[in-house]
Design an enzyme around this catalytic site. Structure first.
Site, PDB file in Angstrom:
ATOM      1  N   ALA A 135       0.850  -1.200  -0.017  1.00 45.55           N
ATOM      2  CA  ALA A 135       0.052   0.053  -0.128  1.00 45.55           C
ATOM      3  C   ALA A 135       0.606   1.373  -0.154  1.00 45.55           C
ATOM      4  O   ALA A 135       2.196   1.301   0.264  1.00 45.55           O
ATOM      5  CB  ALA A 135      -0.516   0.072   1.427  1.00 45.55           C
ATOM      6  N   GLY A 171       0.135  -5.099   1.018  1.00 40.07           N
ATOM      7  CA  GLY A 171      -1.311  -5.390   0.179  1.00 40.07           C
ATOM      8  C   GLY A 171      -1.317  -6.029  -0.831  1.00 40.07           C
ATOM      9  O   GLY A 171      -1.820  -6.237  -1.626  1.00 40.07           O
TER      10      GLY A 171
END
Length: 264
Positions: A70, A115
């Site tokens: 992320a 992520g």
């Protein structure tokens, strides 16, 4: 929004029935941010609304990364409430991906971290290049995984190996990921997309309704007791016998010819 108007990803219908979604922020190693989540949700709507869709491939632009995590620059100043909201947005999105009625294959080249790893394991399975590297290194940033890593990874490779990856933050290379069952296949980098397309083509040749019902039975059966899960399979099996695909498939087998499935 049409595919040409996305800024953080590309969505292409590369052949009838097969979609390719490419995360396209190579300068940031395809890091996930709020804009990416918004566009990803719109892309999933396009695929879900296409009754002719049969397979979705997901990959990252460039040779360095599938998704390296992320976007830390976006997360750095988040409050606890904002952090939870960011997590929940990704959780909901990845669950929608998981429940998509067609097979979804993560095509992983390079770094697949944080992520990115959580996105990959929300797909139905992963194929990887020899240079792929997996990890959940969030503890290095003083945070936990937030997009499903503690839950899906443990279910996929077992709690002990998931615990090792998550609390140590260490990277797992492609060969080890294959041995652990994190990925299904590992290919040379220059053959990865070719192999992904061949896999998609193999699925396209099967009965569309049977493929969808098989995925649905596997996904719905997770977490249920065996008796309840097997009941879902029996219902799916019976439903197939109301379809033209079942009639065509069995007739083609007995007549020793290739079936021509219509998806009904």
């Amino acid at each position: 929004m049409n595919p040409q108007s996305y800024t953080t990803l590309n969505l292409e219908l590369i052949e009838p029935g097969t979609y390719l979604l490419t995360l396209n922020r190579p300068a940031s190693l395809n890091a996930l941010n709020s804009e990416t989540f918004n566009e990803f949700a719109l892309a999933l709507e396009v695929v879900a609304d296409d009754v002719e869709a049969r397979v979705l491939l997901i990959t990252g632009a460039g040779e360095k990364a599938f998704v390296a995590g992320a976007d830390i620059s976006e997360m750095q100043e988040m409050s606890p409430v904002e952090g939870m909201g960011f997590s929940q947005t990704a959780m909901n999105l990845f669950r929608r991906l998981e429940l998509l009625p067609i097979p979804v294959i993560a095509v992983v080249n390079g770094y697949c971290l944080g992520g990115g790893c959580e996105l990959a394991i929300a797909c139905d399975w992963i194929i990887a290049s020899e240079n792929a590297v997996f990890g959940q290194p969030e503890v290095n940033l003083g945070i936990t995984p937030g997009f499903g890593g503690t839950q899906r990874l443990a279910r996929l490779i077992g709690p002990a190996r998931a615990m090792e990856m998550i609390v140590s933050g260490r990277h797992v290379k492609a060969d080890e990921a294959l041995a652990w069952g994190l990925v299904n296949h590992v290919y040379p980098q220059d053959r990865l997309m070719q192999e992904a397309l061949a896999m998609a083509e193999q699925i396209l040749q099967k009965g569309p309704l049977a493929v969808r019902l098989s995925k649905q039975a596997i996904v719905r059966g997770q977490g249920l007791d065996l008796d309840s899960a097997c009941q879902i399979e029996s219902q799916s099996f019976g439903l197939c016998f109301s379809s033209d695909d079942q009639k065509e498939g069995m007739a083609a087998f007995l007549e020793k010819r290739k079936p021509e499935f219509k998806g009904a």
